[in-house]
Write a protein that holds these residues in place. Structure first.
Motif, PDB file in Angstrom:
ATOM      1  N   UNK A 108      -3.849   5.727   0.241  1.00 36.65           N
ATOM      2  CA  UNK A 108      -3.373   4.661  -0.633  1.00 36.65           C
ATOM      3  C   UNK A 108      -3.801   3.318  -0.052  1.00 36.65           C
ATOM      4  N   UNK A 109      -4.303   2.441  -0.896  1.00 38.71           N
ATOM      5  CA  UNK A 109      -4.689   1.094  -0.455  1.00 38.71           C
ATOM      6  C   UNK A 109      -4.197   0.094  -1.472  1.00 38.71           C
ATOM      7  N   UNK A 141      -0.607   0.672   7.696  1.00 46.30           N
ATOM      8  CA  UNK A 141      -0.671  -0.640   8.337  1.00 46.30           C
ATOM      9  C   UNK A 141      -0.979  -1.684   7.270  1.00 46.30           C
ATOM     10  N   UNK A 142      -0.233  -2.788   7.302  1.00 50.04           N
ATOM     11  CA  UNK A 142      -0.502  -3.887   6.364  1.00 50.04           C
ATOM     12  C   UNK A 142      -0.725  -5.185   7.134  1.00 50.04           C
ATOM     13  N   UNK A 143      -1.461  -6.075   6.513  1.00 48.61           N
ATOM     14  CA  UNK A 143      -1.775  -7.394   7.068  1.00 48.61           C
ATOM     15  C   UNK A 143      -1.239  -8.436   6.100  1.00 48.61           C
ATOM     16  N   UNK A 144      -0.442  -9.362   6.623  1.00 47.60           N
ATOM     17  CA  UNK A 144       0.202 -10.373   5.785  1.00 47.60           C
ATOM     18  C   UNK A 144      -0.202 -11.753   6.254  1.00 47.60           C
ATOM     19  N   UNK A 145      -0.720 -12.562   5.352  1.00 48.83           N
ATOM     20  CA  UNK A 145      -1.073 -13.941   5.669  1.00 48.83           C
ATOM     21  C   UNK A 145      -0.560 -14.824   4.548  1.00 48.83           C
ATOM     22  N   UNK A 156      -1.197 -10.199   0.945  1.00 48.33           N
ATOM     23  CA  UNK A 156      -0.983  -8.995   1.731  1.00 48.33           C
ATOM     24  C   UNK A 156      -1.996  -7.930   1.371  1.00 48.33           C
ATOM     25  N   UNK A 157      -2.414  -7.144   2.363  1.00 45.09           N
ATOM     26  CA  UNK A 157      -3.329  -6.035   2.136  1.00 45.09           C
ATOM     27  C   UNK A 157      -2.902  -4.898   3.050  1.00 45.09           C
ATOM     28  N   UNK A 158      -3.025  -3.659   2.580  1.00 43.51           N
ATOM     29  CA  UNK A 158      -2.551  -2.549   3.386  1.00 43.51           C
ATOM     30  C   UNK A 158      -3.275  -1.253   3.097  1.00 43.51           C
ATOM     31  N   UNK A 206       0.784  -1.239   0.000  1.00 41.03           N
ATOM     32  CA  UNK A 206       0.000   0.000   0.000  1.00 41.03           C
ATOM     33  C   UNK A 206       0.813   1.285   0.000  1.00 41.03           C
ATOM     34  N   UNK A 207       2.137   1.221   0.042  1.00 44.57           N
ATOM     35  CA  UNK A 207       2.907   2.465   0.024  1.00 44.57           C
ATOM     36  C   UNK A 207       2.638   3.230  -1.268  1.00 44.57           C
TER      37      UNK A 207
END
Length: 384
Positions: free
Chosen positions: A377-378, A344-348, A352-354, A76-77
């Protein structure tokens, strides 16, 4: 277009999930978490089983320093942080960028609406007065590791622009104009990325002029070519060299780095103008906390004024037959800015999603322009 993007995202997820499932990476990832192995390490192990050439996998080594951990490949950066992938590895990233601009500014000073008008003896003589502009961009980044040190990237874009304005005909009342809107595919970036060593990555991109530079709009019963910032592309081939520094702490939980990128417009486009060259420098700090990664980021940007002038856009500046507005003047583009971001990002596993939000800390704008108020930004990505 929204239905198309939703379908595209769903297709990416389905294809990615099938590819990962067939390779057994999900089971390997779950097993790896129990043994404190990163997804990147699992990828390398499988690639080494398939390729017995003896090549070293520098892009994702077992050393903490310089390793590109998948937890830090942030989806998401707002600035694309260039990195490499092991040979045969794909990364697909969809990113949405939103910028909201309102209020006028010249240099570092805010400009009141009462200072802008037509035939009123005010400091800024314009008939059409910008009030707010919203810019949305959809990007699809596709990366593929050719070797363990060299990765190719392609990134098409789709843009949606909207500008709200007031119309001052030199008499009261000053009226609100219907919003000016343009939308369509923007320019496309091709990039080669090379890992110099465990800390530095160099890359060179070329931007292809796939976006339109002949968008138009209607006002006062007449059709005009839309101003420069409402066009969808640059109309020029642009070179974009970049250098990226990346490092990770010994415990693997912290990541910091910086990147500098320069955009050089090779020549003027077919309508006899080009955007000013651009320098962008960003630095970040990330902290991995289990499956979450929060980060802070700063971004400095310098952009030159527009070079040349579109003869059709220039017609807007004719006070008798046009509709003078600041966005039709090439000198009212570019400047310097410093922006701050938190995300903030979520990684599984491979997914990944942020989300990242930003505000400007400093803006020094060339001429009269709308100032940036905030950015969002997403992104969502998959590696397989």
């Amino acid at each position: 277009m929204k239905k198309f993007l939703s379908l595209l995202l769903l297709t990416i997820f389905v294809l990615g999930f099938q590819a990962i499932s067939s390779a057994g990476l999900i089971d390997a990832y779950i097993q790896g978490k129990q043994n404190n192995i990163t997804y990147s390490d699992i990828q390398i192990a499988e690639l080494q089983d398939k390729n017995t050439t003896g090549h070293e996998h520098h892009s994702h080594s077992n050393h903490h320093h310089g390793r590109v951990d998948s937890s830090f490949l942030n989806p998401a950066m707002g600035d694309d942080i260039y990195h490499t992938h092991p040979a045969g590895t794909w990364m697909i990233n969809y990113k949405y960028m939103h910028m909201d601009m309102s209020g006028l500014r010249h240099g570092t000073d805010d400009v009141s609406q009462s200072d802008v008008g037509f035939m009123r003896g005010r400091p800024y003589e314009y008939m059409m007065i910008p009030q707010r502009m919203i810019m949305d961009m959809h990007m699809l980044m596709i990366m593929y590791g050719i070797t363990d040190r060299f990765t190719l990237m392609i990134m098409p874009t789709y843009k949606v622009n909207e500008m709200k304005m007031l119309m001052d005909m030199g008499m009261d009342p000053i009226k609100e104009e219907p919003p000016m809107r343009t939308s369509g595919f923007g320019d496309t970036e091709l990039r080669g990325i090379y890992k110099i060593n465990e800390y530095l990555t160099g890359s060179l991109g070329i931007e292809l002029p796939t976006g339109s530079i002949e968008e138009d709009f209607k006002t006062m019963g007449m059709t005009f070519r839309a101003p420069y910032d409402m066009q969808l592309g640059s109309g020029t081939y642009n070179l974009e060299p970049a250098i990226t520094y990346n490092d990770i702490s010994n415990d693997g939980n912290w990541n910091w780095g910086a990147q500098a990128m320069y955009t050089y417009h090779i020549n003027k486009n077919s309508n006899d103008w080009s955007y000013g060259d651009n320098l962008r420098i960003t630095a970040w700090l990330q902290r991995k906390i289990n499956i979450l990664t929060p980060w802070l980021r700063l971004a400095y940007e310098y952009t030159g004024k527009i070079k040349g002038e579109d003869p059709e856009i220039k017609k807007l500046l004719d006070p008798a037959m046009g509709a003078p507005m600041p966005d039709a003047e090439p000198d009212n583009y570019g400047g310097k800015s410093l922006d701050s971001f938190i995300g903030l990002s979520y990684q599984k596993g491979p997914f990944g999603i942020g989300l990242e939000a930003g505000i400007p800390l400093y803006q020094d704008l060339n001429g009269l322009q709308l100032k940036t108020k905030w950015m969002l930004n997403a992104g969502i990505q998959i590696i397989f």
